[in-house]
Design a protein around this motif. Structure first.
Motif, PDB file in Angstrom:
ATOM      1  N   GLN A  92       0.841  -1.198   0.000  1.00 19.20           N
ATOM      2  CA  GLN A  92       0.000   0.000   0.000  1.00 19.20           C
ATOM      3  C   GLN A  92       0.879   1.252   0.000  1.00 19.20           C
ATOM      4  O   GLN A  92       2.016   1.226   0.452  1.00 19.20           O
ATOM      5  CB  GLN A  92      -0.887   0.046   1.250  1.00 19.20           C
ATOM      6  CG  GLN A  92      -1.980  -0.977   1.277  1.00 19.20           C
ATOM      7  CD  GLN A  92      -2.787  -0.853   2.546  1.00 19.20           C
ATOM      8  OE1 GLN A  92      -2.317  -1.201   3.618  1.00 19.20           O
ATOM      9  NE2 GLN A  92      -3.997  -0.348   2.420  1.00 19.20           N
ATOM     10  N   GLU A  93       0.307   2.343  -0.476  1.00 15.44           N
ATOM     11  CA  GLU A  93       0.986   3.630  -0.382  1.00 15.44           C
ATOM     12  C   GLU A  93       0.675   4.244   0.978  1.00 15.44           C
ATOM     13  O   GLU A  93      -0.279   3.837   1.643  1.00 15.44           O
ATOM     14  CB  GLU A  93       0.515   4.559  -1.502  1.00 15.44           C
ATOM     15  CG  GLU A  93       0.911   4.034  -2.872  1.00 15.44           C
ATOM     16  CD  GLU A  93       0.269   4.816  -3.990  1.00 15.44           C
ATOM     17  OE1 GLU A  93       1.007   5.279  -4.872  1.00 15.44           O
ATOM     18  OE2 GLU A  93      -0.974   4.936  -3.980  1.00 15.44           O
ATOM     19  N   ALA A  94       1.488   5.239   1.368  1.00 11.95           N
ATOM     20  CA  ALA A  94       1.327   5.848   2.676  1.00 11.95           C
ATOM     21  C   ALA A  94       1.526   7.360   2.582  1.00 11.95           C
ATOM     22  O   ALA A  94       2.395   7.836   1.849  1.00 11.95           O
ATOM     23  CB  ALA A  94       2.330   5.254   3.661  1.00 11.95           C
ATOM     24  N   ILE A  95       0.703   8.078   3.338  1.00 12.85           N
ATOM     25  CA  ILE A  95       0.772   9.535   3.384  1.00 12.85           C
ATOM     26  C   ILE A  95       0.941   9.944   4.836  1.00 12.85           C
ATOM     27  O   ILE A  95       0.145   9.551   5.698  1.00 12.85           O
ATOM     28  CB  ILE A  95      -0.505  10.176   2.810  1.00 12.85           C
ATOM     29  CG1 ILE A  95      -0.693   9.752   1.362  1.00 12.85           C
ATOM     30  CG2 ILE A  95      -0.455  11.702   2.951  1.00 12.85           C
ATOM     31  CD1 ILE A  95      -2.068  10.057   0.802  1.00 12.85           C
ATOM     32  N   TYR A  96       1.979  10.697   5.102  1.00 18.39           N
ATOM     33  CA  TYR A  96       2.256  11.188   6.445  1.00 18.39           C
ATOM     34  C   TYR A  96       2.013  12.692   6.432  1.00 18.39           C
ATOM     35  O   TYR A  96       2.720  13.430   5.765  1.00 18.39           O
ATOM     36  CB  TYR A  96       3.710  10.881   6.817  1.00 18.39           C
ATOM     37  CG  TYR A  96       4.029  10.975   8.288  1.00 18.39           C
ATOM     38  CD1 TYR A  96       3.866  12.161   8.989  1.00 18.39           C
ATOM     39  CD2 TYR A  96       4.519   9.880   8.974  1.00 18.39           C
ATOM     40  CE1 TYR A  96       4.172  12.243  10.334  1.00 18.39           C
ATOM     41  CE2 TYR A  96       4.843   9.947  10.321  1.00 18.39           C
ATOM     42  CZ  TYR A  96       4.657  11.128  10.999  1.00 18.39           C
ATOM     43  OH  TYR A  96       4.971  11.205  12.330  1.00 18.39           O
ATOM     44  N   ILE A  97       0.987  13.140   7.145  1.00 20.14           N
ATOM     45  CA  ILE A  97       0.701  14.565   7.272  1.00 20.14           C
ATOM     46  C   ILE A  97       1.265  15.005   8.613  1.00 20.14           C
ATOM     47  O   ILE A  97       0.751  14.624   9.669  1.00 20.14           O
ATOM     48  CB  ILE A  97      -0.811  14.851   7.195  1.00 20.14           C
ATOM     49  CG1 ILE A  97      -1.373  14.332   5.875  1.00 20.14           C
ATOM     50  CG2 ILE A  97      -1.079  16.348   7.362  1.00 20.14           C
ATOM     51  CD1 ILE A  97      -2.895  14.346   5.796  1.00 20.14           C
ATOM     52  N   SER A  98       2.349  15.761   8.558  1.00 19.54           N
ATOM     53  CA  SER A  98       3.009  16.201   9.779  1.00 19.54           C
ATOM     54  C   SER A  98       2.656  17.651  10.056  1.00 19.54           C
ATOM     55  O   SER A  98       2.869  18.526   9.217  1.00 19.54           O
ATOM     56  CB  SER A  98       4.527  16.065   9.645  1.00 19.54           C
ATOM     57  OG  SER A  98       5.153  16.604  10.790  1.00 19.54           O
ATOM     58  N   LEU A  99       2.141  17.889  11.238  1.00 16.26           N
ATOM     59  CA  LEU A  99       1.778  19.241  11.632  1.00 16.26           C
ATOM     60  C   LEU A  99       2.835  19.866  12.541  1.00 16.26           C
ATOM     61  O   LEU A  99       2.654  20.998  12.984  1.00 16.26           O
ATOM     62  CB  LEU A  99       0.412  19.241  12.309  1.00 16.26           C
ATOM     63  CG  LEU A  99      -0.717  18.681  11.451  1.00 16.26           C
ATOM     64  CD1 LEU A  99      -2.022  18.666  12.218  1.00 16.26           C
ATOM     65  CD2 LEU A  99      -0.871  19.460  10.164  1.00 16.26           C
ATOM     66  N   GLU A 100       3.917  19.135  12.819  1.00 10.06           N
ATOM     67  CA  GLU A 100       4.983  19.668  13.665  1.00 10.06           C
ATOM     68  C   GLU A 100       6.376  19.324  13.159  1.00 10.06           C
ATOM     69  O   GLU A 100       7.216  20.187  13.032  1.00 10.06           O
ATOM     70  CB  GLU A 100       4.832  19.172  15.114  1.00 10.06           C
ATOM     71  CG  GLU A 100       3.682  19.796  15.856  1.00 10.06           C
ATOM     72  CD  GLU A 100       3.602  19.341  17.309  1.00 10.06           C
ATOM     73  OE1 GLU A 100       4.272  18.361  17.682  1.00 10.06           O
ATOM     74  OE2 GLU A 100       2.848  19.975  18.066  1.00 10.06           O
ATOM     75  N   GLU A 101       6.636  18.058  12.902  1.00  9.72           N
ATOM     76  CA  GLU A 101       7.988  17.591  12.576  1.00  9.72           C
ATOM     77  C   GLU A 101       8.295  17.747  11.090  1.00  9.72           C
ATOM     78  O   GLU A 101       7.407  17.641  10.254  1.00  9.72           O
ATOM     79  CB  GLU A 101       8.138  16.112  12.954  1.00  9.72           C
ATOM     80  CG  GLU A 101       7.767  15.774  14.378  1.00  9.72           C
ATOM     81  CD  GLU A 101       8.742  16.297  15.404  1.00  9.72           C
ATOM     82  OE1 GLU A 101       9.916  16.520  15.067  1.00  9.72           O
ATOM     83  OE2 GLU A 101       8.326  16.502  16.552  1.00  9.72           O
ATOM     84  N   ASN A 102       9.581  17.935  10.773  1.00 15.61           N
ATOM     85  CA  ASN A 102       9.991  17.978   9.375  1.00 15.61           C
ATOM     86  C   ASN A 102      10.428  16.572   8.939  1.00 15.61           C
ATOM     87  O   ASN A 102      10.521  15.657   9.754  1.00 15.61           O
ATOM     88  CB  ASN A 102      11.095  19.013   9.140  1.00 15.61           C
ATOM     89  CG  ASN A 102      12.353  18.711   9.921  1.00 15.61           C
ATOM     90  OD1 ASN A 102      12.709  17.559  10.149  1.00 15.61           O
ATOM     91  ND2 ASN A 102      13.052  19.747  10.343  1.00 15.61           N
TER      92      ASN A 102
ATOM     93  N   VAL B 136      12.210  10.855   9.520  1.00 10.42           N
ATOM     94  CA  VAL B 136      13.078   9.777   9.038  1.00 10.42           C
ATOM     95  C   VAL B 136      13.994   9.287  10.156  1.00 10.42           C
ATOM     96  O   VAL B 136      14.174   8.083  10.339  1.00 10.42           O
ATOM     97  CB  VAL B 136      13.887  10.237   7.804  1.00 10.42           C
ATOM     98  CG1 VAL B 136      14.995   9.254   7.468  1.00 10.42           C
ATOM     99  CG2 VAL B 136      12.956  10.424   6.605  1.00 10.42           C
ATOM    100  N   ALA B 137      14.559  10.216  10.927  1.00  7.64           N
ATOM    101  CA  ALA B 137      15.442   9.830  12.034  1.00  7.64           C
ATOM    102  C   ALA B 137      14.695   8.977  13.060  1.00  7.64           C
ATOM    103  O   ALA B 137      15.228   7.967  13.543  1.00  7.64           O
ATOM    104  CB  ALA B 137      16.028  11.078  12.702  1.00  7.64           C
TER     105      ALA B 137
END
Length: 162
Positions: free
Chosen positions: A51-61, A66-67
């Protein structure tokens, strides 16, 4: 109801097989409780199943995300980004109501029906963005309604003491 496996050891049996497909699940907890680890495992499970994945981050870059993934042993996270299977929307520092009402629907139109796994981490800044409770509810409702057009959503919400 079709189910989506969570990727969290022991949780699927408790949820009668996983999350309901095209639903929204909100994970609530105190800072440091493991909410981000939870959503990262959810995304990873989907990616491993194609499946594909979407990460909507409202704080982290992206670098921070990734880290954190690599700290959890998710060493191939960069490859998923490079292949376009994992997409990051960095929405931190923007006007959330504008993002949700104006920008997000066009993103949804591109991904509509893809059955991607979606993470919103954390949802808390959207609540803080509006003083009016009705407007808070309206923004969150719009965000969830649009996101479910893409796939299954898991959002985090920080629980704060009084």
């Amino acid at each position: 109801m079709e189910k989506v496996k969570t990727g969290i050891f022991g949780l699927n049996p408790l949820l009668d097989g996983g999350f309901n497909k095209n639903s929204v699940t909100v994970v609530v907890g105190a800072p440091g409780a493991g909410k981000t680890t939870f959503v990262n495992q959810f995304l990873r499970k989907g990616l491993e199943e194609g499946q594909e994945a979407i990460y909507i981050s409202l704080e982290e870059n992206k670098e921070q995300i990734v880290a954190e993934c690599k700290e959890m042993g998710w060493d191939d996270v960069d490859e998923y980004f490079e292949l376009g299977l994992l997409v990051l929307l960095e929405a931190g520092g923007i006007e959330f109501s504008k993002f949700i009402k104006d920008d997000f629907p066009s993103f949804v139109n591109e991904w509509k029906g893809s059955e991607a796994r979606i993470v919103i981490d954390p949802l808390t800044p959207i609540i803080w963005a509006e003083d009016n409770k009705y407007e808070q509810r309206s923004l969150i409702s719009s965000l969830f309604k649009e996101a479910k057009k893409i796939g299954t959503v898991v959002a985090t919400l920080e629980e704060h003491g009084v």
